[in-house]
Scaffold this motif. Sequence first.
Motif, PDB file in Angstrom:
ATOM      1  N   ASN A 136      22.613  42.339   6.681  1.00  0.00           N
ATOM      2  CA  ASN A 136      23.182  43.049   7.839  1.00  0.00           C
ATOM      3  C   ASN A 136      23.947  44.293   7.408  1.00  0.00           C
ATOM      4  O   ASN A 136      23.889  45.329   8.066  1.00  0.00           O
ATOM      5  CB  ASN A 136      24.080  42.120   8.660  1.00  0.00           C
ATOM      6  CG  ASN A 136      23.293  41.397   9.717  1.00  0.00           C
ATOM      7  OD1 ASN A 136      22.501  41.986  10.432  1.00  0.00           O
ATOM      8  ND2 ASN A 136      23.483  40.096   9.814  1.00  0.00           N
ATOM      9  N   ALA A 137      24.661  44.180   6.291  1.00  0.00           N
ATOM     10  CA  ALA A 137      25.423  45.334   5.795  1.00  0.00           C
ATOM     11  C   ALA A 137      24.492  46.511   5.522  1.00  0.00           C
ATOM     12  O   ALA A 137      24.827  47.670   5.772  1.00  0.00           O
ATOM     13  CB  ALA A 137      26.209  44.956   4.541  1.00  0.00           C
ATOM     14  N   ILE A 138      23.292  46.203   5.039  1.00  0.00           N
ATOM     15  CA  ILE A 138      22.335  47.254   4.692  1.00  0.00           C
ATOM     16  C   ILE A 138      21.478  47.678   5.874  1.00  0.00           C
ATOM     17  O   ILE A 138      21.251  48.868   6.098  1.00  0.00           O
ATOM     18  CB  ILE A 138      21.391  46.760   3.562  1.00  0.00           C
ATOM     19  CG1 ILE A 138      22.194  46.354   2.327  1.00  0.00           C
ATOM     20  CG2 ILE A 138      20.353  47.828   3.205  1.00  0.00           C
ATOM     21  CD1 ILE A 138      21.395  45.569   1.307  1.00  0.00           C
ATOM     22  N   PHE A 139      21.000  46.703   6.665  1.00  0.00           N
ATOM     23  CA  PHE A 139      19.920  46.988   7.614  1.00  0.00           C
ATOM     24  C   PHE A 139      20.313  47.018   9.082  1.00  0.00           C
ATOM     25  O   PHE A 139      19.497  47.416   9.918  1.00  0.00           O
ATOM     26  CB  PHE A 139      18.790  45.962   7.430  1.00  0.00           C
ATOM     27  CG  PHE A 139      18.108  46.088   6.105  1.00  0.00           C
ATOM     28  CD1 PHE A 139      17.264  47.157   5.841  1.00  0.00           C
ATOM     29  CD2 PHE A 139      18.316  45.152   5.106  1.00  0.00           C
ATOM     30  CE1 PHE A 139      16.633  47.285   4.618  1.00  0.00           C
ATOM     31  CE2 PHE A 139      17.689  45.262   3.877  1.00  0.00           C
ATOM     32  CZ  PHE A 139      16.842  46.341   3.633  1.00  0.00           C
ATOM     33  N   SER A 140      21.533  46.621   9.413  1.00  0.00           N
ATOM     34  CA  SER A 140      21.916  46.562  10.822  1.00  0.00           C
ATOM     35  C   SER A 140      21.722  47.922  11.515  1.00  0.00           C
ATOM     36  O   SER A 140      21.113  48.009  12.577  1.00  0.00           O
ATOM     37  CB  SER A 140      23.365  46.090  10.946  1.00  0.00           C
ATOM     38  OG  SER A 140      23.724  46.039  12.306  1.00  0.00           O
ATOM     39  N   LYS A 141      22.213  48.978  10.897  1.00  0.00           N
ATOM     40  CA  LYS A 141      22.115  50.311  11.507  1.00  0.00           C
ATOM     41  C   LYS A 141      20.667  50.821  11.585  1.00  0.00           C
ATOM     42  O   LYS A 141      20.221  51.254  12.647  1.00  0.00           O
ATOM     43  CB  LYS A 141      23.002  51.295  10.731  1.00  0.00           C
ATOM     44  CG  LYS A 141      23.450  52.459  11.566  1.00  0.00           C
ATOM     45  CD  LYS A 141      24.443  53.323  10.815  1.00  0.00           C
ATOM     46  CE  LYS A 141      25.555  53.718  11.760  1.00  0.00           C
ATOM     47  NZ  LYS A 141      26.829  53.887  11.111  1.00  0.00           N
ATOM     48  N   LYS A 186       8.600  34.226   6.634  1.00  0.00           N
ATOM     49  CA  LYS A 186       7.634  34.991   7.422  1.00  0.00           C
ATOM     50  C   LYS A 186       8.252  36.111   8.261  1.00  0.00           C
ATOM     51  O   LYS A 186       7.547  36.954   8.806  1.00  0.00           O
ATOM     52  CB  LYS A 186       6.856  34.048   8.329  1.00  0.00           C
ATOM     53  CG  LYS A 186       5.949  33.111   7.557  1.00  0.00           C
ATOM     54  CD  LYS A 186       5.178  32.223   8.504  1.00  0.00           C
ATOM     55  CE  LYS A 186       4.113  31.397   7.857  1.00  0.00           C
ATOM     56  NZ  LYS A 186       4.377  30.825   6.568  1.00  0.00           N
ATOM     57  N   GLY A 187       9.576  36.116   8.399  1.00  0.00           N
ATOM     58  CA  GLY A 187      10.189  37.160   9.213  1.00  0.00           C
ATOM     59  C   GLY A 187      11.656  36.902   9.465  1.00  0.00           C
ATOM     60  O   GLY A 187      12.272  36.026   8.858  1.00  0.00           O
ATOM     61  N   ALA A 216      13.132  44.278   0.260  1.00  0.00           N
ATOM     62  CA  ALA A 216      11.896  45.063   0.136  1.00  0.00           C
ATOM     63  C   ALA A 216      11.061  44.964   1.412  1.00  0.00           C
ATOM     64  O   ALA A 216      10.543  45.974   1.911  1.00  0.00           O
ATOM     65  CB  ALA A 216      11.092  44.586  -1.072  1.00  0.00           C
ATOM     66  N   ALA A 217      10.960  43.757   1.962  1.00  0.00           N
ATOM     67  CA  ALA A 217      10.163  43.549   3.177  1.00  0.00           C
ATOM     68  C   ALA A 217      10.774  44.295   4.364  1.00  0.00           C
ATOM     69  O   ALA A 217      10.061  44.907   5.158  1.00  0.00           O
ATOM     70  CB  ALA A 217      10.053  42.056   3.486  1.00  0.00           C
ATOM     71  N   LEU A 218      12.104  44.253   4.480  1.00  0.00           N
ATOM     72  CA  LEU A 218      12.778  44.958   5.577  1.00  0.00           C
ATOM     73  C   LEU A 218      12.655  46.470   5.414  1.00  0.00           C
ATOM     74  O   LEU A 218      12.431  47.186   6.386  1.00  0.00           O
ATOM     75  CB  LEU A 218      14.247  44.526   5.672  1.00  0.00           C
ATOM     76  CG  LEU A 218      14.451  43.168   6.345  1.00  0.00           C
ATOM     77  CD1 LEU A 218      15.827  42.611   6.038  1.00  0.00           C
ATOM     78  CD2 LEU A 218      14.231  43.258   7.839  1.00  0.00           C
ATOM     79  N   ASN A 219      12.794  46.942   4.186  1.00  0.00           N
ATOM     80  CA  ASN A 219      12.604  48.374   3.939  1.00  0.00           C
ATOM     81  C   ASN A 219      11.223  48.823   4.379  1.00  0.00           C
ATOM     82  O   ASN A 219      11.062  49.872   4.993  1.00  0.00           O
ATOM     83  CB  ASN A 219      12.804  48.702   2.445  1.00  0.00           C
ATOM     84  CG  ASN A 219      14.237  49.041   2.137  1.00  0.00           C
ATOM     85  OD1 ASN A 219      14.909  49.704   2.915  1.00  0.00           O
ATOM     86  ND2 ASN A 219      14.722  48.580   1.005  1.00  0.00           N
ATOM     87  N   LYS A 220      10.231  48.001   4.059  1.00  0.00           N
ATOM     88  CA  LYS A 220       8.842  48.325   4.413  1.00  0.00           C
ATOM     89  C   LYS A 220       8.683  48.376   5.937  1.00  0.00           C
ATOM     90  O   LYS A 220       8.075  49.304   6.472  1.00  0.00           O
ATOM     91  CB  LYS A 220       7.917  47.269   3.812  1.00  0.00           C
ATOM     92  CG  LYS A 220       6.495  47.727   3.647  1.00  0.00           C
ATOM     93  CD  LYS A 220       5.665  46.679   2.934  1.00  0.00           C
ATOM     94  CE  LYS A 220       5.593  46.978   1.456  1.00  0.00           C
ATOM     95  NZ  LYS A 220       4.669  46.098   0.736  1.00  0.00           N
TER      96      LYS A 220
END
Length: 104
Positions: free
Chosen positions: A24-29, A52-53, A85-89
């Motif tokens: 969350n710290a990285i991807f929330s925004k 899977k997600g 890596a998966a979220l970045n993608k």
Amino acid sequence: MEYETLQPDKIAVDGGEQNLKELNAIFSKPLKELLSSETEVDDAALISIDSKGTDIRVRQGAQFNIQRLSFEVGHGVETLEEAKAALNKLISKGARLRTLQNKI
């Protein structure tokens, strides 16, 4: 009987809460921006993750809903690094799609 042989997802079992906090710290925004492409989103938070997600709690004003983001098929996520890596993608793919839609 098959149910008894199923193992819980490694990512969900190994430090689940801590993983979610870090993700969350990285991807929330970026997720909020990604999900805002169709309607304005006030907040987006990862609330669970499996191989899977991930499930994301999305807030629009006083409304909350849960959206599921699936990782690419065949890329089972087991570790925090794999999840990043998966979220970045997913986010970069979504950003590319949005750019394409804006150009049309």
